[in-house]
Scaffold this motif. Sequence first.
Motif, PDB file in Angstrom:
ATOM      1  N   PHE A 100       7.668   1.195 -13.082  1.00  0.00           N
ATOM      2  CA  PHE A 100       6.668   2.194 -13.490  1.00  0.00           C
ATOM      3  C   PHE A 100       5.423   2.138 -12.606  1.00  0.00           C
ATOM      4  N   ALA A 101       4.991   0.936 -12.230  1.00  0.00           N
ATOM      5  CA  ALA A 101       3.821   0.809 -11.357  1.00  0.00           C
ATOM      6  C   ALA A 101       4.095   1.462 -10.010  1.00  0.00           C
ATOM      7  N   LEU A 102       5.277   1.226  -9.448  1.00  0.00           N
ATOM      8  CA  LEU A 102       5.591   1.784  -8.135  1.00  0.00           C
ATOM      9  C   LEU A 102       5.835   3.289  -8.195  1.00  0.00           C
ATOM     10  N   VAL A 103       6.475   3.758  -9.253  1.00  0.00           N
ATOM     11  CA  VAL A 103       6.648   5.212  -9.419  1.00  0.00           C
ATOM     12  C   VAL A 103       5.279   5.865  -9.591  1.00  0.00           C
ATOM     13  N   GLY A 104       4.432   5.243 -10.409  1.00  0.00           N
ATOM     14  CA  GLY A 104       3.078   5.771 -10.593  1.00  0.00           C
ATOM     15  C   GLY A 104       2.304   5.793  -9.293  1.00  0.00           C
ATOM     16  N   ALA A 105       2.435   4.726  -8.503  1.00  0.00           N
ATOM     17  CA  ALA A 105       1.749   4.665  -7.208  1.00  0.00           C
ATOM     18  C   ALA A 105       2.220   5.796  -6.296  1.00  0.00           C
ATOM     19  N   PHE A 106       3.529   6.022  -6.259  1.00  0.00           N
ATOM     20  CA  PHE A 106       4.072   7.101  -5.434  1.00  0.00           C
ATOM     21  C   PHE A 106       3.523   8.454  -5.887  1.00  0.00           C
TER      22      PHE A 106
ATOM     23  N   VAL B 286       0.146  -0.729  -6.407  1.00  0.00           N
ATOM     24  CA  VAL B 286       1.070  -1.508  -5.572  1.00  0.00           C
ATOM     25  C   VAL B 286       0.591  -2.954  -5.473  1.00  0.00           C
ATOM     26  N   ILE B 287      -0.681  -3.136  -5.189  1.00  0.00           N
ATOM     27  CA  ILE B 287      -1.239  -4.487  -5.096  1.00  0.00           C
ATOM     28  C   ILE B 287      -1.117  -5.208  -6.441  1.00  0.00           C
ATOM     29  N   GLY B 288      -1.226  -4.446  -7.523  1.00  0.00           N
ATOM     30  CA  GLY B 288      -1.143  -5.009  -8.861  1.00  0.00           C
ATOM     31  C   GLY B 288       0.182  -5.660  -9.189  1.00  0.00           C
ATOM     32  N   VAL B 289       1.214  -5.291  -8.467  1.00  0.00           N
ATOM     33  CA  VAL B 289       2.510  -5.956  -8.661  1.00  0.00           C
ATOM     34  C   VAL B 289       2.371  -7.440  -8.305  1.00  0.00           C
ATOM     35  N   PHE B 290       1.492  -7.750  -7.360  1.00  0.00           N
ATOM     36  CA  PHE B 290       1.294  -9.125  -6.894  1.00  0.00           C
ATOM     37  C   PHE B 290       0.021  -9.764  -7.446  1.00  0.00           C
TER      38      PHE B 290
ATOM     39  N   PRO C 154       3.022   7.217 -15.753  1.00  0.00           N
ATOM     40  CA  PRO C 154       3.617   5.961 -15.273  1.00  0.00           C
ATOM     41  C   PRO C 154       2.621   4.806 -15.183  1.00  0.00           C
ATOM     42  N   ALA C 155       1.394   5.092 -14.792  1.00  0.00           N
ATOM     43  CA  ALA C 155       0.377   4.033 -14.712  1.00  0.00           C
ATOM     44  C   ALA C 155       0.054   3.508 -16.102  1.00  0.00           C
ATOM     45  N   VAL C 156      -0.036   4.396 -17.080  1.00  0.00           N
ATOM     46  CA  VAL C 156      -0.324   3.979 -18.449  1.00  0.00           C
ATOM     47  C   VAL C 156       0.837   3.157 -19.006  1.00  0.00           C
ATOM     48  N   VAL C 157       2.059   3.565 -18.710  1.00  0.00           N
ATOM     49  CA  VAL C 157       3.228   2.785 -19.158  1.00  0.00           C
ATOM     50  C   VAL C 157       3.222   1.405 -18.527  1.00  0.00           C
ATOM     51  N   ALA C 158       2.957   1.332 -17.209  1.00  0.00           N
ATOM     52  CA  ALA C 158       2.896   0.031 -16.532  1.00  0.00           C
ATOM     53  C   ALA C 158       1.814  -0.845 -17.157  1.00  0.00           C
ATOM     54  N   LEU C 159       0.672  -0.247 -17.475  1.00  0.00           N
ATOM     55  CA  LEU C 159      -0.421  -0.988 -18.105  1.00  0.00           C
ATOM     56  C   LEU C 159       0.014  -1.495 -19.480  1.00  0.00           C
TER      57      LEU C 159
END
Length: 115
Positions: free
Chosen positions: A8-14, A59-63, A104-109
């Motif tokens: 979700f984070a990467l889809v949101g980033a895209f 993207v950075i948030g994945v790490f 997607p960003a809200v879901v990742a959060l």
Amino acid sequence: MSTTAVVFALVGAFMVAFSAGSVFFKAKWVVEPMVEYGVPRSWWNLLGAAKAAGAAGLVIGVFVPAIGIAAAIGIALYFSGAVITVLRAKSYAHVAFPLIYAAPAVVALTLGFNG
């Protein structure tokens, strides 16, 4: 961070990066509504930069989870402002678009930027 949250984070980033690029390249389907909503042209590059920063932050948030959390919150706030702008312009048919970009960003959060 779970695999689902990463996706979700990467889809949101895209999606947010695509939205930023659409502003930078002045895509007709983005520019015309912004004019209709009364968004000053002098703001467009700043709005695009905010989206690009949010996309990079996801993207950075994945790490680095703290960056991902900040980016996801920023994206949610940005697109909440976009919803308000659309509603103030009485373009009710367009309200779904900022919600789709924020989702997607809200879901990742919600799923969590944690180890």
